[in-house]
Structures are given as structure tokens and as C-alpha cells.
Design a protein around this motif. Structure first.
Motif, mmCIF file in Angstrom:
data_model
loop_
_atom_site.group_PDB
_atom_site.id
_atom_site.type_symbol
_atom_site.label_atom_id
_atom_site.label_comp_id
_atom_site.label_asym_id
_atom_site.label_seq_id
_atom_site.Cartn_x
_atom_site.Cartn_y
_atom_site.Cartn_z
ATOM 1 N N GLN A 75 0.840 -1.199 0.000
ATOM 2 C CA GLN A 75 0.000 0.000 0.000
ATOM 3 C C GLN A 75 0.878 1.253 0.000
ATOM 4 O O GLN A 75 0.977 1.942 -1.006
ATOM 5 N N ARG A 76 1.525 1.538 1.119
ATOM 6 C CA ARG A 76 2.431 2.697 1.161
ATOM 7 C C ARG A 76 3.623 2.486 0.244
ATOM 8 O O ARG A 76 4.156 3.446 -0.329
ATOM 9 N N TYR A 77 4.062 1.244 0.095
ATOM 10 C CA TYR A 77 5.199 0.914 -0.762
ATOM 11 C C TYR A 77 4.757 -0.046 -1.861
ATOM 12 O O TYR A 77 4.187 -1.102 -1.571
ATOM 13 N N HIS A 78 5.091 0.267 -3.092
ATOM 14 C CA HIS A 78 4.900 -0.693 -4.179
ATOM 15 C C HIS A 78 5.976 -1.776 -4.038
ATOM 16 O O HIS A 78 7.134 -1.475 -3.740
ATOM 17 N N PRO A 79 5.626 -3.049 -4.245
ATOM 18 C CA PRO A 79 6.620 -4.119 -4.049
ATOM 19 C C PRO A 79 7.840 -4.001 -4.944
ATOM 20 O O PRO A 79 8.938 -4.435 -4.554
ATOM 21 N N ALA A 80 7.696 -3.430 -6.148
ATOM 22 C CA ALA A 80 8.867 -3.271 -7.015
ATOM 23 C C ALA A 80 9.859 -2.276 -6.427
ATOM 24 O O ALA A 80 11.080 -2.445 -6.573
ATOM 25 N N ILE A 81 9.361 -1.253 -5.749
ATOM 26 C CA ILE A 81 10.244 -0.274 -5.107
ATOM 27 C C ILE A 81 10.974 -0.916 -3.930
ATOM 28 O O ILE A 81 12.175 -0.687 -3.723
ATOM 29 N N ILE A 82 10.265 -1.736 -3.147
ATOM 30 C CA ILE A 82 10.922 -2.443 -2.044
ATOM 31 C C ILE A 82 11.966 -3.414 -2.590
ATOM 32 O O ILE A 82 13.069 -3.537 -2.043
ATOM 33 N N ALA A 83 11.647 -4.101 -3.669
ATOM 34 C CA ALA A 83 12.625 -5.020 -4.269
ATOM 35 C C ALA A 83 13.878 -4.255 -4.692
ATOM 36 O O ALA A 83 15.008 -4.722 -4.489
ATOM 37 N N VAL A 132 6.304 -11.182 -6.092
ATOM 38 C CA VAL A 132 6.836 -10.145 -6.986
ATOM 39 C C VAL A 132 8.274 -9.811 -6.606
ATOM 40 O O VAL A 132 9.167 -9.736 -7.461
ATOM 41 N N ILE A 133 8.514 -9.606 -5.312
ATOM 42 C CA ILE A 133 9.859 -9.225 -4.854
ATOM 43 C C ILE A 133 10.856 -10.340 -5.128
ATOM 44 O O ILE A 133 11.969 -10.089 -5.610
ATOM 45 N N ARG A 134 10.475 -11.578 -4.863
ATOM 46 C CA ARG A 134 11.384 -12.702 -5.128
ATOM 47 C C ARG A 134 11.725 -12.797 -6.609
ATOM 48 O O ARG A 134 12.886 -13.030 -6.983
ATOM 49 N N ALA A 135 10.719 -12.655 -7.449
ATOM 50 C CA ALA A 135 10.962 -12.760 -8.883
ATOM 51 C C ALA A 135 11.890 -11.646 -9.359
ATOM 52 O O ALA A 135 12.801 -11.874 -10.173
ATOM 53 N N THR A 143 5.400 -8.831 -14.678
ATOM 54 C CA THR A 143 4.098 -8.203 -14.899
ATOM 55 C C THR A 143 3.094 -8.971 -14.069
ATOM 56 O O THR A 143 3.059 -10.208 -14.099
ATOM 57 N N HIS A 144 2.301 -8.252 -13.300
ATOM 58 C CA HIS A 144 1.388 -8.919 -12.378
ATOM 59 C C HIS A 144 0.117 -8.096 -12.234
ATOM 60 O O HIS A 144 0.170 -6.873 -12.070
ATOM 61 N N ASP A 145 -1.027 -8.752 -12.302
ATOM 62 C CA ASP A 145 -2.322 -8.103 -12.103
ATOM 63 C C ASP A 145 -3.066 -8.836 -10.999
ATOM 64 O O ASP A 145 -3.414 -10.010 -11.142
ATOM 65 N N GLY A 146 -3.287 -8.154 -9.891
ATOM 66 C CA GLY A 146 -3.969 -8.764 -8.756
ATOM 67 C C GLY A 146 -4.292 -7.687 -7.744
ATOM 68 O O GLY A 146 -4.743 -6.598 -8.104
ATOM 69 N N ALA A 153 8.308 -4.781 -14.824
ATOM 70 C CA ALA A 153 9.371 -4.314 -13.926
ATOM 71 C C ALA A 153 10.568 -5.252 -14.000
ATOM 72 O O ALA A 153 10.415 -6.473 -14.066
ATOM 73 N N ARG A 154 11.745 -4.654 -13.960
ATOM 74 C CA ARG A 154 12.984 -5.430 -13.930
ATOM 75 C C ARG A 154 14.014 -4.657 -13.137
ATOM 76 O O ARG A 154 14.145 -3.441 -13.294
ATOM 77 N N LEU A 155 14.753 -5.367 -12.298
ATOM 78 C CA LEU A 155 15.840 -4.739 -11.549
ATOM 79 C C LEU A 155 17.137 -4.861 -12.338
ATOM 80 O O LEU A 155 17.544 -5.963 -12.702
ATOM 81 N N TRP A 156 17.803 -3.747 -12.543
ATOM 82 C CA TRP A 156 19.056 -3.750 -13.290
ATOM 83 C C TRP A 156 20.270 -3.855 -12.378
ATOM 84 O O TRP A 156 21.356 -4.229 -12.835
#
Length: 312
Positions: A75-83, A132-135, A143-146, A153-156
Motif C-alpha cells: 500500500q504505502r510501498y509498491h513491491p517493485a520499489i521495495i525489491a 513479486v519481490i522474489r521474482a 508483470t502482475h495483475d492482482g 518491472a525489472r531490476l538492473w
């Protein structure tokens, strides 16, 4: 022999003072540290709430300690940002960082303006965030819809080894659920802690067991009790109250008449370091690998210096 760690409470101590405190803790013999991650304190009397992720980089650089943080993605944090945040710290400080993931509290998450979901939905959302974070930490494009949405999203920047994602649980049912996905468990101290740890292990949970113990120390018993009552009486309420109240004002109203004796049920209060040591040792006997000491006072250095003797 369990590791004794220092808990950095951003709700109570300014970031600058907290950085000095964790450095002093390392010098005193603490072997690890962990950090809260709040947008709001639990009471106006606490009066702080620094941004944990900025502080963690400074703390990892200032010390050589391993660090963890308790975070609520979704909610406050998008999981991609935490990853991305997790990956960056783990890449900069290999082997020294872990993140515990929980479903959060309304006092921090309501700021987005989104509806605060019921617990079942929050758990489902957290489970999606974990995947999401593990992936992302595995280098995948996601890409995830739920209950959360992620678009390509991809981490470089990735660490050589993904850091541990730890389950945060205060009840046995949540601990059993965490065993499905977590690399370890963290819970809070108290008579229920042993049961939470046991439930995690019996459900097949792997990885270290960690516990955060709230304590209050001062030169006299009365000072220790008064300090705990001043700083921690807003934290005596079990779920769902602590999850669902959404403002400092509400916490202060509902805790206005909480007596000191009630606070002593959730905070170990004593002027005797030896009595604290006995309690802390008991968590090691229960199987906890890491025991994090949270002194609920705002002045941390006297506590650190007084407790150095039990770390030897």
C-alpha cells in the motif's frame, strides 16, 4: 549462543541520534541490528518517524553489523520499489541485510488514501508482494495483475546473492502461514513468543528465528516504570486494535488511562541488568537465534553502556 541485536526505533529517536546509538551498540558488543519502518509514531510523546531506507544506508556504512528492517509492502510501498531498495542495499553490503515482510498497520498505510483492507485481504496482498519481490530479485521481468499491479518491472542492479525475506508474525496462525514462503521468522517478545516460533517450525518453516524484546531500564525501578509508561503505553493493545487505529491522536486517546502496571505486561521493566539478562537468555533457550533488544526510552546510550556487560 544467540546473537544479541540492537533495535533502532525510528518512532522515538531522531535519525542522527539513532545513527550514533547503533554505532555505540556495535562498540559495546551488540552483534546485529534491526530497524523499524514507520510513517507515524505510536504517540505524540514519541515525536519522531525518520525514513528507514535512507537511514539504513548510512547505518550499514557507519558500522559492520548485519541489519534487518520490518517492512509492509503493498500500500504505502509498491513491491517493485521495495525489491529495488532491498537489492541495492544487498549489492552494496553483501551478506549483511535482510528484510522482514508483514501486512502493516493502518497508522502508516492510510496516508495513500486507499481503503484499509481487512486482515485476510492484507495477507493475500502481502503474499502477492512476496512473489513479486522474489521474482525481481531473481532477475526476472515481472508483470502482475492482482491486489497489486506490476507492469514490466525489472531490476538492473542485483546482489550476487538475494537477501533473506523474513516473515513477521505475532500469532501462531500467521507464523504457520509464513512458513509457506519465508526464509526465517521474526516475532515480538512475551509469553506467546515460544508458541509462535514452535508453530513456524512445525509448519516446516526454515531459516533463523528472531525475536524483538521490548524492555525498559533506568537506574531505579520507578524511573524504569515511568519511562515505559510515558513512551510505550500506546503499544499495549493487541490486534486488531494496533492494526486498525489510524492516527497518533487515536492511540493517545485510547491509552490515556492505561496504568503503568499494564505497560509492564508487554515491556520488561527493571533497574537490574541481571534480571533483564535472565529474561533475554530464556529466549535463547526457546530456540531463538537472534534476540533484538528494544529499550523503549528515547535516550539510548546509557542503556547501551549498561547492557554491554551481558553481551560478553
Amino acid at each position: 549462543m544467540p546473537t544479541y541485536g540492537f533495535h533502532a526505533s525510528h518512532e522515538q529517536v531522531s535519525p542522527r541520534a539513532l545513527l550514533d546509538a547503533v554505532a555505540a551498540a556495535e562498540e559495546a558488543g551488540f552483534g546485529a541490528a534491526m530497524s523499524s519502518d514507520h510513517f507515524s509514531p505510536w504517540s505524540a510523546r514519541q515525536g519522531e518517524s525518520g525514513f528507514a531506507w535512507s537511514w539504513l544506508g548510512a547505518a550499514l556504512e557507519r558500522t559492520s553489523l548485519p541489519f534487518g528492517v520490518v517492512n509492509a509492502p503493498g500500500q504505502r510501498y509498491h513491491p517493485a520499489i521495495i525489491a529495488q531498495a532491498v537489492a541495492t542495499l544487498a549489492a552494496m553490503y553483501p551478506g549483511r541485510f535482510w528484510a522482514a515482510l508483514g501486512s502493516g498497520e493502518a497508522s502508516n498505510e492510510h496516508i495513500t488514501g486507499e481503503r484499509w483492507p481487512r486482515k485476510q485481504v492484507r495477507n493475500a496482498r502481502l503474499r502477492e508482494c512476496v512473489d513479486v519481490i522474489r521474482a525481481l530479485l531473481a532477475g526476472e521481468e515481472v508483470t502482475h495483475d492482482g491486489l497489486v499491479t506490476v507492469d514490466r518491472a525489472r531490476l538492473w542492479t542485483l546482489p550476487a546473492d538475494p537477501p533473506a525475506l523474513v516473515g513477521a508474525a505475532v500469532s501462531e496462525p500467521t507464523a504457520r502461514w509464513c512458513a509457506e514462503w519465508a526464509d526465517g521468522l521474526i516475532t515480538v517478545g512475551g509469553p506467546q513468543a515460544a508458541g509462535v516460533a514452535r508453530a513456524y517450525r512445525e509448519a516446516g518453516g526454515r531459516g533463523p528465528l528472531r525475536v524483538q524484546v521490548h524492555l525498559s531500564w533506568a537506574p531505579t525501578e520507578q524511573e524504569a516504570l515511568s519511562l515505559a509508561h510515558d513512551q510505550w503505553r500506546s503499544n499495549v493493545f493487541p490486534p486488531p486494535v494496533c492494526w486498525d487505529l489510524d492516527s497518533v491522536e487515536l492511540f493517545d486517546i485510547v491509552s490515556e488511562d492505561v496504568p503503568p502496571e499494564k505497560v509492564a505486561e508487554v515491556v520488561h521493566v527493571s533497574a537490574d541488568v541481571g534480571r533483564h539478562a535472565e529474561l533475554l537468555h530464556s529466549y535463547g533457550e526457546q530456540g531463538f537465534d537472534e534476540i533484538y533488544l528494544h529499550h523503549v526510552g528515547q535516550e539510548q546510550r546509557p542503556f547501551v553502556e549498561a547492557f554491554a556487560e551481558i553481551l560478553k
